[in-house]
Design a protein around this motif. Structure first.
Motif, short mmCIF file in Angstrom:
data_model
loop_
_atom_site.label_atom_id
_atom_site.label_comp_id
_atom_site.label_asym_id
_atom_site.label_seq_id
_atom_site.Cartn_x
_atom_site.Cartn_y
_atom_site.Cartn_z
N LEU A 6 0.84 -1.20 0.00
CA LEU A 6 0.00 0.00 0.00
C LEU A 6 0.87 1.25 0.00
N THR A 7 0.58 2.18 -0.90
CA THR A 7 1.24 3.49 -0.85
C THR A 7 0.26 4.57 -1.28
N SER A 8 0.24 5.64 -0.51
CA SER A 8 -0.67 6.75 -0.82
C SER A 8 0.01 7.85 -1.62
N GLY A 9 1.36 7.87 -1.60
CA GLY A 9 2.03 8.99 -2.22
C GLY A 9 3.19 8.65 -3.14
N HIS A 10 3.67 7.40 -3.09
CA HIS A 10 4.81 7.02 -3.92
C HIS A 10 4.37 6.53 -5.30
N ASP A 11 5.29 6.66 -6.24
CA ASP A 11 5.07 6.14 -7.59
C ASP A 11 5.10 4.62 -7.56
N VAL A 12 4.37 3.99 -8.47
CA VAL A 12 4.36 2.52 -8.55
C VAL A 12 5.79 1.98 -8.63
N PHE A 13 6.61 2.61 -9.46
CA PHE A 13 7.97 2.12 -9.66
C PHE A 13 8.98 2.88 -8.81
N ASP A 14 8.56 3.23 -7.61
CA ASP A 14 9.48 3.81 -6.64
C ASP A 14 10.66 2.86 -6.44
N ASN A 15 11.84 3.43 -6.38
CA ASN A 15 13.05 2.61 -6.33
C ASN A 15 13.06 1.64 -5.15
N ARG A 16 12.82 2.14 -3.93
CA ARG A 16 12.85 1.27 -2.75
C ARG A 16 11.69 0.29 -2.77
N ILE A 17 10.49 0.81 -2.99
CA ILE A 17 9.29 -0.02 -2.88
C ILE A 17 9.26 -1.11 -3.94
N TYR A 18 9.46 -0.72 -5.20
CA TYR A 18 9.29 -1.70 -6.29
C TYR A 18 10.57 -2.46 -6.60
N PHE A 19 11.63 -1.72 -6.97
CA PHE A 19 12.82 -2.39 -7.48
C PHE A 19 13.63 -3.09 -6.39
N LYS A 20 13.40 -2.74 -5.14
CA LYS A 20 14.10 -3.43 -4.06
C LYS A 20 13.15 -4.39 -3.33
N GLU A 21 12.20 -3.83 -2.58
CA GLU A 21 11.38 -4.68 -1.71
C GLU A 21 10.48 -5.64 -2.49
N ILE A 22 9.72 -5.12 -3.42
CA ILE A 22 8.77 -5.99 -4.14
C ILE A 22 9.51 -7.08 -4.93
N LEU A 23 10.56 -6.70 -5.65
CA LEU A 23 11.27 -7.70 -6.45
C LEU A 23 12.02 -8.70 -5.57
N LEU A 25 10.76 -9.72 -2.59
CA LEU A 25 9.66 -10.58 -2.13
C LEU A 25 9.20 -11.53 -3.24
N LYS A 26 9.28 -11.06 -4.48
CA LYS A 26 8.84 -11.87 -5.62
C LYS A 26 9.68 -13.14 -5.78
N LYS A 27 10.88 -13.14 -5.25
CA LYS A 27 11.74 -14.33 -5.31
C LYS A 27 11.14 -15.49 -4.50
N ILE A 28 10.34 -15.14 -3.49
CA ILE A 28 9.77 -16.15 -2.60
C ILE A 28 8.26 -16.30 -2.79
N TYR A 29 7.58 -15.16 -2.95
CA TYR A 29 6.11 -15.16 -2.97
C TYR A 29 5.61 -14.79 -4.37
N SER A 30 4.71 -15.60 -4.90
CA SER A 30 4.26 -15.42 -6.28
C SER A 30 3.09 -14.45 -6.41
N GLU A 31 2.30 -14.31 -5.34
CA GLU A 31 1.06 -13.52 -5.43
C GLU A 31 1.24 -12.18 -4.72
N ILE A 32 1.64 -11.15 -5.48
CA ILE A 32 1.88 -9.83 -4.91
C ILE A 32 1.05 -8.79 -5.64
N TYR A 33 0.32 -7.99 -4.86
CA TYR A 33 -0.49 -6.90 -5.38
C TYR A 33 0.09 -5.57 -4.88
N GLN A 46 7.00 -8.00 -14.23
CA GLN A 46 7.36 -9.04 -13.25
C GLN A 46 6.13 -9.72 -12.64
N GLY A 47 4.94 -9.37 -13.14
CA GLY A 47 3.73 -10.04 -12.69
C GLY A 47 3.09 -9.46 -11.44
N ILE A 48 3.47 -8.25 -11.07
CA ILE A 48 2.84 -7.58 -9.92
C ILE A 48 1.54 -6.95 -10.38
#
Length: 368
Positions: A6-23, A25-33, A46-48
């Motif tokens: 969940l983010t109210s103010g960051h861009d979808v492809f925010d560096n920390r949120i998407y390219f670090k944390e989400i990717l 988590l994607k190594k372990i968990y397949s279902e990420i929204y 990447q299927g998010i």
């Protein structure tokens, strides 16, 4: 396990949120929204699965976006809701109550102080009020993630499950292609409290044929007009380029041609004095030397790595002297840049802290 970011103010492809944390988590968990501000829903490469609500119109436009965020997130029915701001964390706690899900608060800013800056009168009262509200909310978090020791120590007073995950950079492979003349770069939002005008004032004092590149969007139209006026009046004879906003990955195409990067945060912002800016690490990972404000956290990194020069951020002559010195002694500047790269790989890369994030999720998964 189903995860919803969940983010109210960051861009979808925010560096920390998407390219670090989400990717990670994607190594372990397949279902990420992800529920974030945007124009329309979509699925990333990447299927998010991204669900969008309309961006807020101003900093005080809080309630409508939160309602829309809640509705979208509720329909996802995730096991874990991972929020990146106090208002999105409120939504995560409401979802936790309704769905019996887990709630993570990922605090990578000094939120009470930042919010209070919108109130020229009663700033101290607002800060204390937000601190109290933050404390009440954080006691209900299943996990809290933060970026430096100051914030981690604060949250540990409220909650035992706190993880330090600094905003270290991903390992980007950058092969340098130096320009013919010394090139200095600034990457980030173009705003006064990040030292833009001080850098320009320093450039005016530099009687050398150097190139200066500013990569990022103007924070406001007012700042844009002010800077364009200064350039026209004082810096017509200088080689200066403002690129505007560019995609995160394209930033490195500018960094590979640069000798030195600016991190001239201003001391009138307490949050900047007590920060480890991601730009510092991005310069280091791209083998770029640094001119940085002489603040405690940045001093420790720069001096430890011997990767740049510290300056008085409000003194344009101090900044100008650093520019001239690094430009004239280009080989020594390259040595600084390589030292910075060596240290960031060993101590400050995302791969080092990724395990802490995955361990936190593993702990939560045991109780789902």
């Amino acid at each position: 396990m189903k995860i919803c970011i969940l983010t109210s103010g960051h861009d979808v492809f925010d560096n920390r949120i998407y390219f670090k944390e989400i990717l990670s988590l994607k190594k372990i968990y397949s279902e990420i929204y992800m529920v974030a501000p945007g124009e329309k829903d979509f699925i990333t490469e990447q299927g998010i699965i991204v669900k969008c609500f309309k961006k807020r119109k101003a900093w005080y436009d809080r309630f409508r976006p939160m309602k829309e965020m809640f509705d979208l997130a509720f329909n996802i029915n995730a096991d874990v809701y991972h929020a990146h701001e106090p208002d999105s964390f409120q939504v995560a706690l409401k979802l936790k109550k309704r769905l019996n899900s887990k709630a993570i608060f990922d605090s990578h800013e000094y939120h009470p102080e930042a919010f209070a800056e919108h109130f020229p009168v009663g700033k101290t009262f607002v800060t204390k009020t937000i601190y109290l509200y933050e404390k009440i909310m954080c006691k209900k978090a299943d996990y809290i993630i933060s970026v430096n020791d100051i914030l981690v120590d604060k949250f540990k007073r409220y909650n035992k499950n706190v993880a330090l995950i600094p905003n270290y950079p991903n390992m980007e492979s950058v092969s340098k292609e130096y320009s013919e003349k010394p090139t200095f770069i600034y990457v980030g939002g173009i705003r006064e409290d990040r030292g833009i005008l001080k850098i320009l004032e320093a450039i005016e004092l530099v009687d050398k044929d150097y190139k200066f590149v500013f990569v990022g969007a103007f924070e406001t139209e007012e700042v844009k007009v002010k800077i364009e006026s200064y350039l026209k009046k004082n810096l017509n004879d200088k080689d200066i380029v403002f690129t505007g906003k560019v995609p995160h990955l394209k930033v490195f195409s500018y960094l590979k041609k640069s000798d030195v990067g600016f991190v001239i945060l201003q001391p009138n912002n307490w949050r900047y004095i007590n920060s480890e800016p991601i730009k510092l690490f991005e310069y280091m990972i791209s083998t770029t030397a640094i001119i940085a404000s002489d603040f405690p956290m940045m001093r420790k990194i720069v001096e430890d790595a011997q990767c740049g020069v510290l300056v008085n951020p409000i003194d344009e002559k101090s900044i100008a002297d650093a520019i001239i010195s690094l430009g004239e002694k280009r080989e020594k500047t390259k040595e600084m840049a390589f030292k910075g790269n060596e240290v960031v790989v060993k101590k400050y890369s995302w791969s080092i802290v990724e395990k802490t994030l995955l361990d936190a999720y593993s702990e939560l998964e045991k109780n789902i």
